[in-house]
Design a protein around this motif. Structure first.
Motif, PDB file in Angstrom:
ATOM      1  N   ARG A 158       0.916  -1.270   0.003  1.00  0.00           N
ATOM      2  CA  ARG A 158       0.081   0.177   0.032  1.00  0.00           C
ATOM      3  C   ARG A 158       0.737   1.252   0.049  1.00  0.00           C
ATOM      4  N   ILE A 159       1.881   1.165   0.702  1.00  0.00           N
ATOM      5  CA  ILE A 159       2.893   2.394   0.865  1.00  0.00           C
ATOM      6  C   ILE A 159       3.429   2.511  -0.478  1.00  0.00           C
ATOM      7  N   ILE A 160       3.820   1.544  -1.241  1.00  0.00           N
ATOM      8  CA  ILE A 160       4.455   1.709  -2.596  1.00  0.00           C
ATOM      9  C   ILE A 160       3.469   2.341  -3.534  1.00  0.00           C
ATOM     10  N   SER A 161       2.352   1.731  -3.476  1.00  0.00           N
ATOM     11  CA  SER A 161       1.239   2.197  -4.365  1.00  0.00           C
ATOM     12  C   SER A 161       0.708   3.624  -4.157  1.00  0.00           C
ATOM     13  N   SER A 162       0.637   3.942  -2.874  1.00  0.00           N
ATOM     14  CA  SER A 162       0.605   5.372  -2.494  1.00  0.00           C
ATOM     15  C   SER A 162       1.455   6.395  -2.952  1.00  0.00           C
ATOM     16  N   THR A 163       2.697   5.927  -2.847  1.00  0.00           N
ATOM     17  CA  THR A 163       3.627   6.938  -3.285  1.00  0.00           C
ATOM     18  C   THR A 163       3.796   6.780  -4.942  1.00  0.00           C
ATOM     19  N   VAL A 164       3.605   5.760  -5.477  1.00  0.00           N
ATOM     20  CA  VAL A 164       3.573   6.129  -6.972  1.00  0.00           C
ATOM     21  C   VAL A 164       2.589   6.920  -7.366  1.00  0.00           C
ATOM     22  N   VAL A 165       1.444   6.917  -6.761  1.00  0.00           N
ATOM     23  CA  VAL A 165       0.150   7.790  -7.255  1.00  0.00           C
ATOM     24  C   VAL A 165       0.349   9.261  -6.765  1.00  0.00           C
ATOM     25  N   ILE A 166       0.984   9.457  -5.562  1.00  0.00           N
ATOM     26  CA  ILE A 166       1.417  10.898  -5.170  1.00  0.00           C
ATOM     27  C   ILE A 166       2.532  11.381  -5.978  1.00  0.00           C
ATOM     28  N   VAL A 167       3.433  10.768  -6.552  1.00  0.00           N
ATOM     29  CA  VAL A 167       4.510  11.009  -7.475  1.00  0.00           C
ATOM     30  C   VAL A 167       3.914  11.432  -8.893  1.00  0.00           C
ATOM     31  N   LEU A 168       3.004  10.415  -9.489  1.00  0.00           N
ATOM     32  CA  LEU A 168       2.571  10.625 -10.568  1.00  0.00           C
ATOM     33  C   LEU A 168       1.520  11.831 -10.509  1.00  0.00           C
ATOM     34  N   THR A 169       1.043  12.110  -9.438  1.00  0.00           N
ATOM     35  CA  THR A 169       0.079  13.340  -9.445  1.00  0.00           C
ATOM     36  C   THR A 169       0.858  14.541  -9.365  1.00  0.00           C
ATOM     37  N   PHE A 170       2.171  14.681  -8.630  1.00  0.00           N
ATOM     38  CA  PHE A 170       2.786  15.683  -8.536  1.00  0.00           C
ATOM     39  C   PHE A 170       3.303  16.077  -9.999  1.00  0.00           C
ATOM     40  N   PHE A 171       3.984  14.986 -10.615  1.00  0.00           N
ATOM     41  CA  PHE A 171       4.328  15.012 -12.107  1.00  0.00           C
ATOM     42  C   PHE A 171       3.306  15.814 -13.071  1.00  0.00           C
ATOM     43  N   ILE A 172       2.312  15.058 -12.905  1.00  0.00           N
ATOM     44  CA  ILE A 172       1.118  15.483 -13.923  1.00  0.00           C
ATOM     45  C   ILE A 172       0.809  16.885 -13.810  1.00  0.00           C
ATOM     46  N   MET A 173       0.803  17.546 -12.467  1.00  0.00           N
ATOM     47  CA  MET A 173       0.448  18.889 -12.289  1.00  0.00           C
ATOM     48  C   MET A 173       1.443  19.685 -12.496  1.00  0.00           C
ATOM     49  N   LYS A 174       2.777  19.323 -12.415  1.00  0.00           N
ATOM     50  CA  LYS A 174       3.811  19.959 -12.725  1.00  0.00           C
ATOM     51  C   LYS A 174       3.900  20.146 -14.155  1.00  0.00           C
ATOM     52  N   PHE A 175       4.010  18.843 -14.889  1.00  0.00           N
ATOM     53  CA  PHE A 175       4.016  19.077 -16.374  1.00  0.00           C
ATOM     54  C   PHE A 175       2.842  19.887 -17.269  1.00  0.00           C
ATOM     55  N   SER A 176       1.608  19.620 -16.573  1.00  0.00           N
ATOM     56  CA  SER A 176       0.508  20.306 -17.153  1.00  0.00           C
ATOM     57  C   SER A 176       0.655  21.894 -16.772  1.00  0.00           C
ATOM     58  N   LYS A 177       1.175  22.301 -15.918  1.00  0.00           N
ATOM     59  CA  LYS A 177       1.365  23.586 -15.614  1.00  0.00           C
ATOM     60  C   LYS A 177       2.500  24.441 -16.747  1.00  0.00           C
ATOM     61  N   ILE A 178       3.505  23.570 -16.733  1.00  0.00           N
ATOM     62  CA  ILE A 178       4.561  23.960 -17.595  1.00  0.00           C
ATOM     63  C   ILE A 178       4.198  24.103 -19.082  1.00  0.00           C
ATOM     64  N   ALA A 179       3.474  22.868 -19.427  1.00  0.00           N
ATOM     65  CA  ALA A 179       2.896  22.806 -20.792  1.00  0.00           C
ATOM     66  C   ALA A 179       1.958  24.065 -21.189  1.00  0.00           C
ATOM     67  N   PHE A 180       0.874  24.161 -20.222  1.00  0.00           N
ATOM     68  CA  PHE A 180      -0.076  25.261 -20.598  1.00  0.00           C
ATOM     69  C   PHE A 180       0.359  26.625 -20.542  1.00  0.00           C
ATOM     70  N   VAL A 181       1.542  26.950 -19.716  1.00  0.00           N
ATOM     71  CA  VAL A 181       2.134  28.274 -19.465  1.00  0.00           C
ATOM     72  C   VAL A 181       2.843  28.606 -20.806  1.00  0.00           C
ATOM     73  N   LYS A 182       3.729  27.392 -21.392  1.00  0.00           N
ATOM     74  CA  LYS A 182       4.456  27.350 -22.647  1.00  0.00           C
ATOM     75  C   LYS A 182       3.500  27.574 -23.672  1.00  0.00           C
ATOM     76  N   ILE A 183       2.265  27.045 -23.931  1.00  0.00           N
ATOM     77  CA  ILE A 183       1.335  27.399 -24.894  1.00  0.00           C
ATOM     78  C   ILE A 183       1.202  28.777 -24.938  1.00  0.00           C
ATOM     79  N   GLY A 184       0.854  29.376 -23.611  1.00  0.00           N
ATOM     80  CA  GLY A 184       0.568  30.797 -23.926  1.00  0.00           C
ATOM     81  C   GLY A 184       1.458  31.809 -24.084  1.00  0.00           C
ATOM     82  N   ARG A 185       2.895  31.322 -24.115  1.00  0.00           N
ATOM     83  CA  ARG A 185       4.036  32.166 -24.463  1.00  0.00           C
ATOM     84  C   ARG A 185       4.247  32.136 -25.972  1.00  0.00           C
TER      85      ARG A 185
END
Length: 349
Positions: free
Chosen positions: A93-120
């Motif tokens: 459970r700890i490993i699964s939760s860690t994977v979900v949290i890491v993927l969540t932060f990665f997706i949030m960070k990537f989407s923010k960078i991608a959308f900001v880059k589109i606006g530039r």
């Protein structure tokens, strides 16, 4: 006898504990005085003071544990053993939760960078892309966050089905009682997708004119030239004037004396206004003389106009007035000003 010994030991321990606490307070006070101007003190001196303070605090805490007979080593050992057993039982459970949290932060960070880059990306629709990018970034952040929370709860055995159903019913109840909130959300979607205005557009709403700095699902933020920020609910953003759709027009009106030759005035202006355009690249077309616009009591009023880039006409108007004043002075053309003529009666003979 045993009671007296116990009482005496308790009082002694209490006295020593109070002394240790006072010592801690004294150490912190001395540290504050020594590092009062931390920015100007040598960094090595600051590091040494922090290390000494930390060591003294740890020693004081360990001393208090020892005074009251608390076996800290046994407590740490039991805690580590329990922690090891817990990790072994819930490792998956700890490993699964860690994977979900890491993927969540990665997706949030990537989407923010991608959308900001589109606006530039520069182009005619840059403001539109910037607006939609900010909206999608916000929606993605909330959606991914909710999915991650539900996933982690499900991994740890929480039945999320009833919780989601309950949230749906609660959302319906809240929606019925928060019609203004729903109205703001719907208005936000219409503003964005019908492109009433975009981020960085200059608009006027309710007598407040400024640059749109943010468009959310519920509110819109506008900043005027003084730096004041007005936050409006999207449902209240009505009767909008958008100044960013077309080129701006700089308009300068001035008067010359009736005795002046209007043809000469127009000729002088027409010959010299192209020089003004060279000085200011934000002017997209050469300034032109519209002609006589009014015959006032003491002047003939003339208008000069110049097309500029969006919202750049304010500075051009100020500079153009100064240019025209200098030009008229150099050519001896009079700019009249109000005068009062007083007639005195002739003295009686």
């Amino acid at each position: 006898m045993n009671f007296n010994i116990l009482l005496s030991q308790t009082l002694t321990n209490s006295f020593l504990t109070a002394a240790i606490v006072l010592g801690i307070v004294l150490v912190l006070f001395i540290e504050k005085k020594l590092l009062k101007n931390e920015e100007t003190v040598n960094k090595w001196f600051v590091a040494v003071i922090y290390i000494i303070t930390f060591a003294l605090l740890i020693s004081a805490i360990l001393g208090m544990f020892a005074l009251w007979g608390y076996d800290l080593a046994l407590y740490v050992e039991n805690t580590l053993n329990n922690l090891a057993l817990g990790l072994a039982d819930n490792l998956g459970r700890i490993i699964s939760s860690t994977v979900v949290i890491v993927l969540t932060f990665f997706i949030m960070k990537f989407s923010k960078i991608a959308f900001v880059k589109i606006g530039r990306k520069e182009g005619r629709s840059q403001r539109r892309r910037k607006t939609v990018g900010k909206l999608l970034s916000s929606v993605t952040r909330y959606a991914v966050g909710i999915i991650a929370i539900v996933s982690v709860l499900s991994i740890w055995g929480v039945n999320v089905g009833p919780a989601l159903a309950g949230l749906g019913i609660m959302g319906l109840v809240i929606g019925l009682g928060a019609q203004k909130f729903i109205n703001d959300l719907i208005s936000g979607f219409f503003i964005i997708f019908e492109q009433h205005f975009d981020v960085d557009d200059v608009i006027e709403v309710q007598g407040f004119k400024g640059v749109v700095t943010s468009i959310g699902l519920k509110t819109t933020k506008i900043r005027n030239w003084k730096g004041d920020v007005k936050i409006l609910a999207n449902g209240d953003v009505t009767n909008i004037t958008n100044y960013s759709r077309n080129l701006s027009m700089a308009i300068v009106e001035f008067g010359v004396a009736y005795k002046e030759d209007i043809g000469k005035v127009v000729e002088v202006l027409t010959a010299n206004l192209p020089k003004f355009k060279v000085l200011y690249p934000v002017i997209v077309e050469e300034p032109i003389v519209s002609g006589v616009i009014a015959l006032n009591s003491s002047s003939v009023d003339i208008r000069v106009i110049a097309k500029t880039l969006n919202e750049q006409h304010y500075g051009i108007e100020r500079a153009l007035r100064q240019f025209i004043k200098t030009l008229l002075d150099e050519n001896g053309i009079e700019i009249p000003f109000p005068q009062v003529v007083v007639h005195q009666p002739s003295p009686k003979k």
